[in-house]
Motif scaffolding. Structure first.
Motif, PDB file in Angstrom:
ATOM      1  N   VAL A  69      55.138  41.382  47.590  1.00 16.68           N
ATOM      2  CA  VAL A  69      56.184  42.380  47.755  1.00 16.68           C
ATOM      3  C   VAL A  69      56.503  42.480  49.233  1.00 16.68           C
ATOM      4  CG1 VAL A  69      56.818  44.788  47.456  1.00 16.68           C
ATOM      5  CG2 VAL A  69      55.390  43.657  45.742  1.00 16.68           C
ATOM      6  N   HIS A  70      57.703  42.109  49.605  1.00 11.40           N
ATOM      7  CA  HIS A  70      58.069  42.124  51.021  1.00 11.40           C
ATOM      8  C   HIS A  70      58.477  43.534  51.440  1.00 11.40           C
ATOM      9  CE1 HIS A  70      57.853  37.815  51.231  1.00 11.40           C
ATOM     10  NE2 HIS A  70      58.594  37.753  50.159  1.00 11.40           N
ATOM     11  N   HIS A  71      58.187  43.852  52.660  1.00 15.90           N
ATOM     12  CA  HIS A  71      58.540  45.170  53.178  1.00 15.90           C
ATOM     13  C   HIS A  71      60.051  45.341  53.113  1.00 15.90           C
ATOM     14  CE1 HIS A  71      58.657  48.648  55.783  1.00 15.90           C
ATOM     15  NE2 HIS A  71      57.351  48.717  55.681  1.00 15.90           N
ATOM     16  N   ASP A  72      60.506  46.486  52.590  1.00 18.27           N
ATOM     17  CA  ASP A  72      61.938  46.649  52.379  1.00 18.27           C
ATOM     18  C   ASP A  72      62.723  46.616  53.666  1.00 18.27           C
ATOM     19  OD1 ASP A  72      61.189  49.067  53.428  1.00 18.27           O
ATOM     20  OD2 ASP A  72      61.816  50.271  51.701  1.00 18.27           O
ATOM     21  N   SER A  73      62.078  46.851  54.813  1.00 19.83           N
ATOM     22  CA  SER A  73      62.801  46.809  56.084  1.00 19.83           C
ATOM     23  C   SER A  73      63.310  45.412  56.376  1.00 19.83           C
ATOM     24  CB  SER A  73      61.896  47.261  57.230  1.00 19.83           C
ATOM     25  OG  SER A  73      60.861  46.330  57.434  1.00 19.83           O
ATOM     26  N   ARG A  74      62.687  44.397  55.802  1.00 16.74           N
ATOM     27  CA  ARG A  74      63.075  43.032  56.127  1.00 16.74           C
ATOM     28  C   ARG A  74      64.416  42.678  55.502  1.00 16.74           C
ATOM     29  NH1 ARG A  74      58.045  39.518  54.624  1.00 16.74           N
ATOM     30  NH2 ARG A  74      58.930  37.988  56.019  1.00 16.74           N
ATOM     31  N   GLY A 249      63.005  48.967  61.905  1.00 18.40           N
ATOM     32  CA  GLY A 249      62.874  48.066  60.765  1.00 18.40           C
ATOM     33  C   GLY A 249      63.769  46.849  60.841  1.00 18.40           C
ATOM     34  N   SER A 250      64.455  46.649  61.960  1.00 19.10           N
ATOM     35  CA  SER A 250      65.321  45.485  62.106  1.00 19.10           C
ATOM     36  C   SER A 250      65.298  44.998  63.545  1.00 19.10           C
ATOM     37  CB  SER A 250      66.757  45.799  61.683  1.00 19.10           C
ATOM     38  OG  SER A 250      67.332  46.738  62.568  1.00 19.10           O
ATOM     39  N   TYR A 251      65.773  43.773  63.744  1.00 20.99           N
ATOM     40  CA  TYR A 251      65.852  43.214  65.095  1.00 20.99           C
ATOM     41  C   TYR A 251      66.776  42.012  65.073  1.00 20.99           C
ATOM     42  CZ  TYR A 251      62.599  39.698  63.253  1.00 20.99           C
ATOM     43  OH  TYR A 251      62.015  38.715  62.486  1.00 20.99           O
ATOM     44  N   ASP A 272      59.102  47.286  66.355  1.00 16.52           N
ATOM     45  CA  ASP A 272      60.025  46.296  65.803  1.00 16.52           C
ATOM     46  C   ASP A 272      59.627  44.879  66.218  1.00 16.52           C
ATOM     47  OD1 ASP A 272      61.554  48.110  64.404  1.00 16.52           O
ATOM     48  OD2 ASP A 272      63.064  48.334  65.978  1.00 16.52           O
ATOM     49  N   TYR A 273      59.072  44.761  67.413  1.00 13.31           N
ATOM     50  CA  TYR A 273      58.566  43.457  67.855  1.00 13.31           C
ATOM     51  C   TYR A 273      57.451  42.996  66.927  1.00 13.31           C
ATOM     52  CZ  TYR A 273      56.458  39.919  70.913  1.00 13.31           C
ATOM     53  OH  TYR A 273      55.937  38.754  71.430  1.00 13.31           O
ATOM     54  N   ALA A 274      56.610  43.921  66.487  1.00 10.17           N
ATOM     55  CA  ALA A 274      55.518  43.570  65.571  1.00 10.17           C
ATOM     56  C   ALA A 274      56.057  43.020  64.261  1.00 10.17           C
ATOM     57  CB  ALA A 274      54.638  44.793  65.317  1.00 10.17           C
ATOM     58  N   ILE A 275      57.177  43.543  63.809  1.00 11.96           N
ATOM     59  CA  ILE A 275      57.809  43.010  62.597  1.00 11.96           C
ATOM     60  C   ILE A 275      58.154  41.544  62.803  1.00 11.96           C
ATOM     61  CG2 ILE A 275      59.801  43.169  61.048  1.00 11.96           C
ATOM     62  CD1 ILE A 275      59.965  46.136  61.718  1.00 11.96           C
ATOM     63  N   ALA A 276      58.724  41.233  63.970  1.00  9.96           N
ATOM     64  CA  ALA A 276      59.102  39.850  64.274  1.00  9.96           C
ATOM     65  C   ALA A 276      57.885  38.936  64.321  1.00  9.96           C
ATOM     66  CB  ALA A 276      59.855  39.795  65.604  1.00  9.96           C
ATOM     67  N   VAL A 277      56.792  39.419  64.885  1.00  6.66           N
ATOM     68  CA  VAL A 277      55.572  38.619  64.967  1.00  6.66           C
ATOM     69  C   VAL A 277      55.067  38.272  63.572  1.00  6.66           C
ATOM     70  CG1 VAL A 277      53.139  38.644  65.645  1.00  6.66           C
ATOM     71  CG2 VAL A 277      54.875  39.473  67.235  1.00  6.66           C
ATOM     72  N   VAL A 278      55.028  39.246  62.685  1.00  6.04           N
ATOM     73  CA  VAL A 278      54.520  38.996  61.339  1.00  6.04           C
ATOM     74  C   VAL A 278      55.502  38.155  60.536  1.00  6.04           C
ATOM     75  CG1 VAL A 278      53.646  40.053  59.218  1.00  6.04           C
ATOM     76  CG2 VAL A 278      53.150  41.107  61.427  1.00  6.04           C
ATOM     77  N   ASP A 279      56.792  38.343  60.751  1.00  3.08           N
ATOM     78  CA  ASP A 279      57.776  37.467  60.107  1.00  3.08           C
ATOM     79  C   ASP A 279      57.511  36.006  60.466  1.00  3.08           C
ATOM     80  OD1 ASP A 279      59.096  39.505  58.837  1.00  3.08           O
ATOM     81  OD2 ASP A 279      60.811  39.545  60.203  1.00  3.08           O
TER      82      ASP A 279
END
Length: 296
Positions: A69-74, A249-251, A272-279
């Motif tokens: 289940v992907h995080h809805d922010s993505r 939740g976006s970048y 938000d940078y952390a989101i990019a790292v995990v992506d």
């Protein structure tokens, strides 16, 4: 994808073998998930002697899109998503730091298996920890992971060498393996012209206080650029890297050049940078590259 007509019927055992072969050729998942998927296949079809080709297609769809289940922010993101449906095993070096803790939190929220690499008490949310100085880490210590995140950060003149030294040491011990290294980088090395001859850190308005740490991050990047034996990715933040900034939740995703949003601003929050790292950890789309991220 599978060279059978729809009328062909095969046993559940043969289905599991087909899936294993397809996975091993890279069509679905990765080698680490072969046994899991084959076993899952047998469990799904337990008690059934025959299955149709529709079962195969349905199973492939489940493996590729349904396991995670992907995080809805993505959904708002320019970033790519992990379509393999595989839970990633991620080690975050310097997990007690501000960015390290956020990377841990983000990865855990997506169901990934996360281990903190720390020198002392684990203060991150990671359920597992390797308590060891990063320069004492060996290839064996990291052998079970898919991705290593280098979240090392420091500001004092006496310790700035740790930034490039850490990236080099981690690349050295991952050399020749399939384990990917993602380095939390700096913005000073981003180019401000199309010719890539002028970096942000070399512009007249770049603050003197930031030049030493920028030079350390730039040295880490240059060291990585000169090697092809490790699967590295270097992620530069925007010019204004906000430790306490809001998580939107976006970048925006960019490359070697400093990129601004529609208002001409270049900033991004640690969250938000952390989101990019995990992506990037989940997708592996930019191996051997420097990418950059910014608030849209």
């Amino acid at each position: 994808m599978v060279p059978f007509s729809k009328s062909r019927r095969i046993s559940a055992f043969h289905l599991s073998e087909i899936i294993s072969k397809v996975v091993s050729t890279g069509h679905v998942g990765n080698s680490r998930s072969i046994k899991l998927q084959s076993a899952k296949c047998r469990e799904i079809h337990k008690g059934s002697q025959k299955v149709t080709i529709e079962h195969i297609y349905a199973y492939f769809f489940f493996v590729q899109y349904g396991n995670k289940v992907h995080h809805d922010s993505r959904k708002q993101n320019d970033s790519v998503t992990n379509m393999e449906g595989t839970i990633m095993k991620i080690a975050v070096v310097a997990a007690n730091g501000k960015e390290g803790q956020l990377v841990v939190k983000e990865a855990l929220s997506r169901g990934d298996e996360v281990t903190a690499v720390v020198r002392g008490e684990n203060r991150s949310a990671a359920p597992n920890a390797i308590v060891k100085d990063l320069f004492d880490l060996t290839t064996a210590d990291l052998a079970d992971f898919d991705v290593i995140v280098d979240a090392v950060g420091t500001w004092t003149s006496e310790t700035l060498h740790v930034i490039p030294d850490a990236a080099k040491h981690l690349a050295d011990i991952l050399s020749g393996t399939d384990i990917r290294l993602i380095v939390v980088g700096g913005a000073g090395s981003l180019f401000v012209n199309k010719e890539h001859t002028l970096a942000l850190k070399d512009t007249p308005d770049f603050l003197d206080d930031y030049k030493p740490v920028s030079a350390a991050h730039s040295k880490a990047l240059e060291g990585l650029r000169n090697r092809s034996d490790a699967k590295w990715t270097y992620i530069s933040p925007a010019a204004d890297f906000q430790a306490d900034g809001k998580r939107t939740g976006s970048y925006g995703l960019a490359g070697e050049e400093l990129t601004t949003n529609a208002k001409g601003e270049s900033f991004i929050s640690y969250a938000d940078y952390a989101i990019a790292v995990v992506d990037e950890a989940e997708s592996g789309k930019h191996v051997g590259e420097r990418i950059s991220v910014y608030a849209k």
